[in-house]
Design an enzyme around this catalytic site. Structure first.
Site, mmCIF file in Angstrom:
data_model
loop_
_atom_site.group_PDB
_atom_site.id
_atom_site.type_symbol
_atom_site.label_atom_id
_atom_site.label_comp_id
_atom_site.label_asym_id
_atom_site.label_seq_id
_atom_site.Cartn_x
_atom_site.Cartn_y
_atom_site.Cartn_z
ATOM 1 N N THR A 44 0.781 -1.447 -0.205
ATOM 2 C CA THR A 44 -0.235 0.275 -0.100
ATOM 3 C C THR A 44 1.319 1.115 -0.102
ATOM 4 O OG1 THR A 44 -1.995 -1.569 1.241
ATOM 5 C CG2 THR A 44 -1.588 1.281 1.506
ATOM 6 N N HIS A 47 1.760 2.011 -3.128
ATOM 7 C CA HIS A 47 0.863 2.650 -4.390
ATOM 8 C C HIS A 47 1.357 4.011 -4.153
ATOM 9 C CE1 HIS A 47 -0.193 -1.546 -5.499
ATOM 10 N NE2 HIS A 47 -0.920 -1.725 -4.787
#
Length: 350
Positions: A44, A47
């Site tokens: 995450t 990202h």
């Protein structure tokens, strides 16, 4: 304690992040301030660093990144009763409402109003961080900080692997990134055999073997379905665990699993996926699980016990350790290139 601290912050809506100096925060009611002892990079975080479509739709810069953490409580806010200064904790990063339909049915891991550290609020890539006391998990004093920080992603792997029976069952794992490597460790510790791993990166295939994979295959050079069938005498695997988020890997895994087998899906796909449901799922009578978050707090007990048992082979997974945040850009670029397992920062250089 210093009044200022360093933090890795998403300062603007663009690629990358910056190392900034900010004030050490003060805990409010129900909160504690922790000294961050170790914090690891999650997919995450990558990202957010890359500023992909998901990050653009969710993140509101400026914001401190990071959510996987081990720390020491250094200050307690008003109303906190279960924690005190000196407690050694990790943190459940999903903050749940406790009021929605899912929460009232003890399905906290799919709370409809979940907020996430480092995503919806400031995170833990800093010398100090604020966390809600209700989300703290007390660690054994002798647990290494790098292990303690991995408990959150380990929880994802545990829920993926243990969504059904695994001991003695043939298992295919697609994707040997950081979460897939943790999945291999959990599967082996739980008695899966043989564990077959499909992964295109030579670096990560070697890591998979170090962690305990019995067989590895490069899906770009060999047909992983045929590879599985050869190993299982044409039966296919009992368990298919998808960690890659690659549509082709999903299709191959569904073809490789035996009729009546079990499938757990954790990898997030970059786009909508078209699957032949009739032939690959329905007519094969597969049991399919979507995995998100961790069961609160059952999964944390399982993770902690597995680590303390000594049966999890975690050391090969932690490939890069950094003292301080000075080389954070190097760490993220290595992750982008697929040349790491888990990357751990130790913010306090001493």
């Amino acid at each position: 304690m210093a009044e200022k601290m360093q933090a890795i912050m998403k300062t603007k809506p663009a690629y990358g992040a910056e190392l900034v100096e900010v004030d050490v925060p003060k805990p409010g009611p129900g909160e504690v301030l922790i000294k961050v002892l170790a914090t690891s990079i999650c997919g995450t975080d990558l990202h957010i660093y890359e500023w992909n479509e998901w990050a653009q739709s969710r993140i509101k810069p400026p914001q401190i990144m990071g959510h996987e953490v081990a720390g020491e409580v250094v200050e307690v806010g008003p109303g906190v009763e279960d924690l005190q200064v000196g407690d050694y904790i990790s943190v459940e990063t999903h903050i749940v409402c406790g009021k929605c339909y899912a929460c009232k049915h003890n399905r906290y891991h799919v709370c409809q109003n979940t907020k996430i550290f480092g995503v919806d609020m400031d995170g833990v890539f800093a010398h100090y961080a604020i966390v809600p006391a209700k989300n703290a998990w007390k660690n054994p004093k002798d647990m290494p900080p790098e292990y303690a920080a991995l408990q959150e992603p380990l929880g994802n792997a545990v829920d993926t692997v243990l969504a059904g029976p695994i001991a003695g069952r043939s298992t295919l794992i697609t994707g040997a990134g950081p979460l897939g490597l943790l999945g291999i460790a959990v599967a082996k510790a739980s008695g899966a055999y043989p564990v077959i791993v499909s992964e295109p990166s030579e670096f990560r295939r070697k890591l998979a073997k170090k962690v305990g994979a019995d067989y590895v295959v490069n899906p770009f050079e060999e047909d992983p379905v045929k590879f599985v069938m050869d190993i299982t005498d044409g039966a296919g695997v009992e368990v298919f665990l998808e960690f890659s988020g690659a549509p082709k890997a999903l299709e191959q895994g569904l073809k490789a699993v035996t009729p009546g087998g079990r499938v757990s899906l954790l990898g997030l796909f970059p786009r909508e996926v078209t699957i032949d449901f009739n032939n690959l799922i329905i007519f094969k009578a597969l049991e399919v699980h979507g995995i998100t978050g961790r069961h609160l707090w059952e999964t944390w007990y399982t993770v902690s016990s597995l680590i303390q048992s000594g049966k999890l082979n975690l050391d090969p997974i932690i490939t890069h350790k950094y003292k301080g945040f000075d080389k954070f850009e190097e760490a993220f670029e290595l992750m982008r290139a697929g040349k790491t397992g888990k990357v751990v920062f130790f913010p306090h250089k001493g």
